[in-house]
Motif scaffolding. Structure first.
Motif, PDB file in Angstrom:
ATOM      1  N   PRO A  20       0.801  -1.232   0.000  1.00 33.56           N
ATOM      2  CA  PRO A  20       0.000   0.000   0.000  1.00 33.56           C
ATOM      3  C   PRO A  20       0.833   1.280   0.000  1.00 33.56           C
ATOM      4  N   TYR A  21       2.065   1.223   0.504  1.00 26.58           N
ATOM      5  CA  TYR A  21       2.929   2.399   0.526  1.00 26.58           C
ATOM      6  C   TYR A  21       3.644   2.596  -0.802  1.00 26.58           C
ATOM      7  N   ILE A  22       3.811   1.530  -1.544  1.00 25.62           N
ATOM      8  CA  ILE A  22       4.431   1.615  -2.864  1.00 25.62           C
ATOM      9  C   ILE A  22       3.417   2.097  -3.901  1.00 25.62           C
ATOM     10  N   ASP A  23       2.186   1.594  -3.817  1.00 25.17           N
ATOM     11  CA  ASP A  23       1.186   1.957  -4.830  1.00 25.17           C
ATOM     12  C   ASP A  23       0.433   3.248  -4.491  1.00 25.17           C
ATOM     13  N   GLY A  24       0.771   3.862  -3.350  1.00 27.91           N
ATOM     14  CA  GLY A  24       0.180   5.145  -3.002  1.00 27.91           C
ATOM     15  C   GLY A  24      -1.139   5.075  -2.266  1.00 27.91           C
ATOM     16  N   THR A  25      -1.603   3.876  -1.935  1.00 26.61           N
ATOM     17  CA  THR A  25      -2.843   3.750  -1.185  1.00 26.61           C
ATOM     18  C   THR A  25      -2.707   4.378   0.202  1.00 26.61           C
ATOM     19  N   LYS A  26      -1.506   4.251   0.788  1.00 28.45           N
ATOM     20  CA  LYS A  26      -1.226   4.831   2.098  1.00 28.45           C
ATOM     21  C   LYS A  26      -0.017   5.760   2.005  1.00 28.45           C
ATOM     22  N   LYS A  27       0.019   6.748   2.895  1.00 28.85           N
ATOM     23  CA  LYS A  27       1.152   7.681   2.955  1.00 28.85           C
ATOM     24  C   LYS A  27       2.399   6.941   3.422  1.00 28.85           C
ATOM     25  N   ALA A  28       3.528   7.204   2.778  1.00 23.82           N
ATOM     26  CA  ALA A  28       4.785   6.543   3.124  1.00 23.82           C
ATOM     27  C   ALA A  28       5.087   6.707   4.611  1.00 23.82           C
ATOM     28  N   LEU A  29       5.551   5.629   5.226  1.00 27.72           N
ATOM     29  CA  LEU A  29       5.806   5.658   6.662  1.00 27.72           C
ATOM     30  C   LEU A  29       6.929   6.630   7.024  1.00 27.72           C
ATOM     31  N   ARG A  30       7.945   6.763   6.179  1.00 26.58           N
ATOM     32  CA  ARG A  30       9.001   7.738   6.456  1.00 26.58           C
ATOM     33  C   ARG A  30       8.452   9.168   6.418  1.00 26.58           C
ATOM     34  N   LEU A  31       7.488   9.398   5.557  1.00 27.58           N
ATOM     35  CA  LEU A  31       6.869  10.717   5.502  1.00 27.58           C
ATOM     36  C   LEU A  31       6.072  10.970   6.778  1.00 27.58           C
ATOM     37  N   GLN A  32       5.325   9.969   7.218  1.00 26.83           N
ATOM     38  CA  GLN A  32       4.599  10.093   8.482  1.00 26.83           C
ATOM     39  C   GLN A  32       5.560  10.346   9.641  1.00 26.83           C
ATOM     40  N   GLN A  33       6.660   9.617   9.655  1.00 27.09           N
ATOM     41  CA  GLN A  33       7.654   9.734  10.714  1.00 27.09           C
ATOM     42  C   GLN A  33       8.256  11.137  10.737  1.00 27.09           C
ATOM     43  N   ALA A  34       8.629  11.620   9.561  1.00 25.09           N
ATOM     44  CA  ALA A  34       9.261  12.940   9.475  1.00 25.09           C
ATOM     45  C   ALA A  34       8.294  14.053   9.856  1.00 25.09           C
ATOM     46  N   GLU A  35       7.057  13.942   9.417  1.00 25.02           N
ATOM     47  CA  GLU A  35       6.068  14.973   9.732  1.00 25.02           C
ATOM     48  C   GLU A  35       5.730  14.999  11.223  1.00 25.02           C
ATOM     49  N   SER A  36       5.668  13.814  11.827  1.00 21.65           N
ATOM     50  CA  SER A  36       5.270  13.738  13.235  1.00 21.65           C
ATOM     51  C   SER A  36       6.338  14.263  14.178  1.00 21.65           C
ATOM     52  N   THR A  37       7.597  14.263  13.742  1.00 19.63           N
ATOM     53  CA  THR A  37       8.691  14.717  14.606  1.00 19.63           C
ATOM     54  C   THR A  37       9.167  16.132  14.259  1.00 19.63           C
ATOM     55  N   PHE A  38       8.591  16.727  13.229  1.00 19.45           N
ATOM     56  CA  PHE A  38       9.111  18.009  12.725  1.00 19.45           C
ATOM     57  C   PHE A  38       9.040  19.123  13.781  1.00 19.45           C
ATOM     58  N   ASP A  39       7.917  19.267  14.450  1.00 17.65           N
ATOM     59  CA  ASP A  39       7.744  20.384  15.378  1.00 17.65           C
ATOM     60  C   ASP A  39       8.722  20.330  16.541  1.00 17.65           C
TER      61      ASP A  39
END
Length: 245
Positions: free
Chosen positions: A95-114
């Motif tokens: 699901p992360y390769i075909d775009g069904t779900k947001k990439a986990l690294r993107l989720q990780q980076a966004e969640s720690t940004f602040d």
């Protein structure tokens, strides 16, 4: 007759020399690429394959160990250039390769940004933009742990989560070779956990290394570090001990 080639690709990253090692497997009817590098790496991939007299258009299948951008960055470009290539991935990673779900690294980076210090935020923003720019690609065939693919003398799927939940490695019983992906890397001549501080689940990553002891491995091809030979079992035990003692 089955053969394999480690495609060492060197490149500059922020002024430092880096390398990745996709792998090519070949038998009489199949040419299989495992992982394909960062975005825009198609020319580098072609040059590396050419060293072994393997044109990219001869690739029949591409197996993705996991969806980090250095492993799938050129996947869409390859599929566009050579639509006949069959894309294969673990069922949990698909699901992360075909775009069904947001990439986990993107989720990780966004969640720690602040929580980052201000001086670190520009680089983090650049990373987020790059990960978000990776094009989704449909997966043609999903696989799961314990499945044996019939090509190149047999390719056993080994689910090795931790680095990411859908990460998998590949075991080639005919040559007792493990293609590790990022389950382990070589650092200063020794096996280690890949980017341990960024592992999705470090405990799971260590348990995946323990799982590798179930296989009769003579050599490991690491995406970061290349070919590891020697006493593989002892090296794996040392690695496990380093994270569990």
């Amino acid at each position: 007759m089955t053969s394999y080639h480690v495609l060492e690709i060197t490149y500059d990253y922020n002024g430092q020399k880096q390398a990745i090692c996709p792998t090519l497997l070949q038998d009489a009817s199949e040419t299989i690429l495992i992982d394909c590098g960062y975005p825009d790496f198609l020319p580098l991939l072609g040059e590396a394959a050419k060293r072994y007299k393997v044109p990219l258009e001869s690739i029949t299948k591409l197996i993705v160990t996991h969806h980090d951008m250095d492993h799938i960055g050129s996947l869409a470009a390859l599929k566009r250039a050579y639509p006949h290539i069959e894309i294969i991935a673990h069922e949990l990673d698909t699901p992360y390769i075909d775009g069904t779900k947001k990439a986990l690294r993107l989720q990780q980076a966004e969640s720690t940004f602040d929580a980052l210090p201000d001086e670190a935020k520009p680089q983090a923003e650049q990373f987020i933009r790059l990960v978000a720019s990776i094009e989704p690609v449909p997966v043609d065939r999903t696989v799961c742990h314990g499945e044996r693919l019939p090509w190149c003398g047999g390719i056993d799927i080994v689910h090795t989560p931790g680095h990411l939940p859908g990460h998998m490695s590949l075991y080639l019983p005919a040559s007792k070779t493990l293609i590790a992906g990022d389950a382990v890397v070589i650092e200063q001549g020794r096996l280690n956990i890949a980017n341990a501080s960024f592992a999705w689940d470090l405990g799971e990553a260590v348990r995946s290394v323990q799982r590798l002891l179930e296989y009769d491995i003579d050599q490991i091809i690491c995406y970061h570090g290349g070919l590891f030979r020697g006493d593989v079992r002892q090296a794996l035990r040392h690695l496990i001990h380093a994270y569990t003692s």
